[in-house]
Structures are given as C-alpha cells and as structure tokens.
Design a protein around this motif. Structure first.
Motif, mmCIF file in Angstrom:
data_model
loop_
_atom_site.group_PDB
_atom_site.id
_atom_site.type_symbol
_atom_site.label_atom_id
_atom_site.label_comp_id
_atom_site.label_asym_id
_atom_site.label_seq_id
_atom_site.Cartn_x
_atom_site.Cartn_y
_atom_site.Cartn_z
ATOM 1 N N LEU A 122 0.828 -1.205 0.000
ATOM 2 C CA LEU A 122 0.000 0.000 0.000
ATOM 3 C C LEU A 122 0.864 1.257 0.000
ATOM 4 O O LEU A 122 0.597 2.215 -0.714
ATOM 5 C CB LEU A 122 -0.934 -0.008 1.212
ATOM 6 C CG LEU A 122 -1.935 1.122 1.286
ATOM 7 C CD1 LEU A 122 -2.885 1.089 0.095
ATOM 8 C CD2 LEU A 122 -2.717 1.037 2.581
ATOM 9 N N THR A 123 1.938 1.229 0.777
ATOM 10 C CA THR A 123 2.859 2.373 0.825
ATOM 11 C C THR A 123 3.513 2.604 -0.535
ATOM 12 O O THR A 123 3.554 3.738 -1.026
ATOM 13 C CB THR A 123 3.936 2.139 1.899
ATOM 14 O OG1 THR A 123 3.306 1.925 3.144
ATOM 15 C CG2 THR A 123 4.880 3.313 1.985
ATOM 16 N N ILE A 124 4.008 1.540 -1.134
ATOM 17 C CA ILE A 124 4.644 1.663 -2.451
ATOM 18 C C ILE A 124 3.639 2.169 -3.480
ATOM 19 O O ILE A 124 3.952 3.038 -4.304
ATOM 20 C CB ILE A 124 5.245 0.316 -2.900
ATOM 21 C CG1 ILE A 124 6.466 -0.020 -2.053
ATOM 22 C CG2 ILE A 124 5.629 0.347 -4.370
ATOM 23 C CD1 ILE A 124 7.041 -1.389 -2.328
ATOM 24 N N ASN A 125 2.425 1.652 -3.425
ATOM 25 C CA ASN A 125 1.397 2.049 -4.383
ATOM 26 C C ASN A 125 1.051 3.531 -4.245
ATOM 27 O O ASN A 125 0.881 4.233 -5.250
ATOM 28 C CB ASN A 125 0.155 1.174 -4.194
ATOM 29 C CG ASN A 125 -0.650 1.026 -5.453
ATOM 30 O OD1 ASN A 125 -0.187 1.313 -6.544
ATOM 31 N ND2 ASN A 125 -1.869 0.573 -5.293
ATOM 32 N N LYS A 126 0.964 4.025 -3.029
ATOM 33 C CA LYS A 126 0.674 5.451 -2.815
ATOM 34 C C LYS A 126 1.826 6.326 -3.299
ATOM 35 O O LYS A 126 1.609 7.395 -3.872
ATOM 36 C CB LYS A 126 0.378 5.717 -1.346
ATOM 37 C CG LYS A 126 -0.973 5.223 -0.924
ATOM 38 C CD LYS A 126 -1.242 5.537 0.534
ATOM 39 C CE LYS A 126 -2.607 5.030 0.943
ATOM 40 N NZ LYS A 126 -2.900 5.301 2.358
ATOM 41 N N ILE A 127 3.049 5.884 -3.060
ATOM 42 C CA ILE A 127 4.217 6.641 -3.527
ATOM 43 C C ILE A 127 4.238 6.686 -5.052
ATOM 44 O O ILE A 127 4.493 7.735 -5.656
ATOM 45 C CB ILE A 127 5.520 6.039 -2.964
ATOM 46 C CG1 ILE A 127 5.609 6.305 -1.469
ATOM 47 C CG2 ILE A 127 6.746 6.598 -3.686
ATOM 48 C CD1 ILE A 127 6.733 5.570 -0.776
ATOM 49 N N LEU A 128 3.969 5.541 -5.701
ATOM 50 C CA LEU A 128 3.929 5.503 -7.166
ATOM 51 C C LEU A 128 2.846 6.422 -7.722
ATOM 52 O O LEU A 128 3.061 7.108 -8.722
ATOM 53 C CB LEU A 128 3.707 4.070 -7.657
ATOM 54 C CG LEU A 128 4.888 3.116 -7.540
ATOM 55 C CD1 LEU A 128 4.460 1.709 -7.906
ATOM 56 C CD2 LEU A 128 6.037 3.567 -8.415
ATOM 57 N N LEU A 129 1.679 6.450 -7.064
ATOM 58 C CA LEU A 129 0.595 7.320 -7.519
ATOM 59 C C LEU A 129 0.981 8.795 -7.373
ATOM 60 O O LEU A 129 0.751 9.594 -8.281
ATOM 61 C CB LEU A 129 -0.689 7.028 -6.747
ATOM 62 C CG LEU A 129 -1.920 7.819 -7.168
ATOM 63 C CD1 LEU A 129 -2.315 7.468 -8.598
ATOM 64 C CD2 LEU A 129 -3.065 7.565 -6.215
#
Length: 114
Positions: A44-51
């Motif tokens: 979830l953290t990686i996904n938010k950073i990518l977004l």
C-alpha cells in the motif's frame, strides 16, 4: 484566440487521462504488488508513492507543454498541435507504466534468488 481554446482542450483531456489512468493503475497495482511482495502494508505504501510520483510527473510535463506552446492561428493547427501534445503525454504514460512493471518484476526476481 485559438491558443486559449487549445489550452482548455489540452488541459481537460490530459486531466481526464491522468486521473483515470492513475486511478486504474492504483487499483490494479494493489493486486500486482501483493503478488510480487506479499506484504499488504508495504504494498500500500509503495502504491501510494507511485501514484504521487505519477501525478507529479504528469503535472510537470503538462506545465512544460503549456510553457512551450507555439502560436495557434487556425482550426487545423489547433487540432494538430493539441492532438500531438496529447499523444506525447499518452506515450510517456505508457512508457513509465511499463518501466514500473518491469522494475518491480526484476526486483522481485532478484529478491527471490537471494
């Protein structure tokens, strides 16, 4: 006068593309990252950073495009210039998306081997 119409069309279309592609990649990315990493919180953290990075890159590129816009003097030129700029944004989005997918895939393979 054509420049203003061109800016408005460009901003509307690129905003819609950016938001929709970002939303879809974010939702699909949850499952893909879970498959690769197997840690829900980290995914979830990686996904938010990518977004966030995705939105920043797009906003920057859209701003650069608007700053370097040539004068538009006719309706044909308005369509041509606007379509070309929207096409560049679409190609860059595709390229960045595939870079992210391949990077995550190869990082996972590297982590599994070790």
């Amino acid at each position: 006068m054509y420049n203003i119409f061109s800016y408005v069309i460009f901003l509307c279309v690129t905003s819609l593309i950016t938001i929709e592609v970002g939303r879809r990649c974010y939702n699909a990315g949850k499952h893909y990252l879970n498959y690769l990493i197997h840690d829900a919180d980290f995914c979830l953290t990686i996904n938010k950073i990518l977004l966030g990075c995705y939105y920043l890159i797009n906003l920057g590129y859209i701003g650069i495009n608007l700053a370097n816009w040539e004068n538009v003097n006719s309706m044909e030129q308005l369509i041509s210039v606007t379509a070309q700029r929207i096409g560049y944004i679409s190609l860059i989005l595709c390229f960045l998306h595939f870079i992210n997918i391949f990077t995550l895939y190869f990082l996972r393979k590297k982590l599994i081997i070790k």
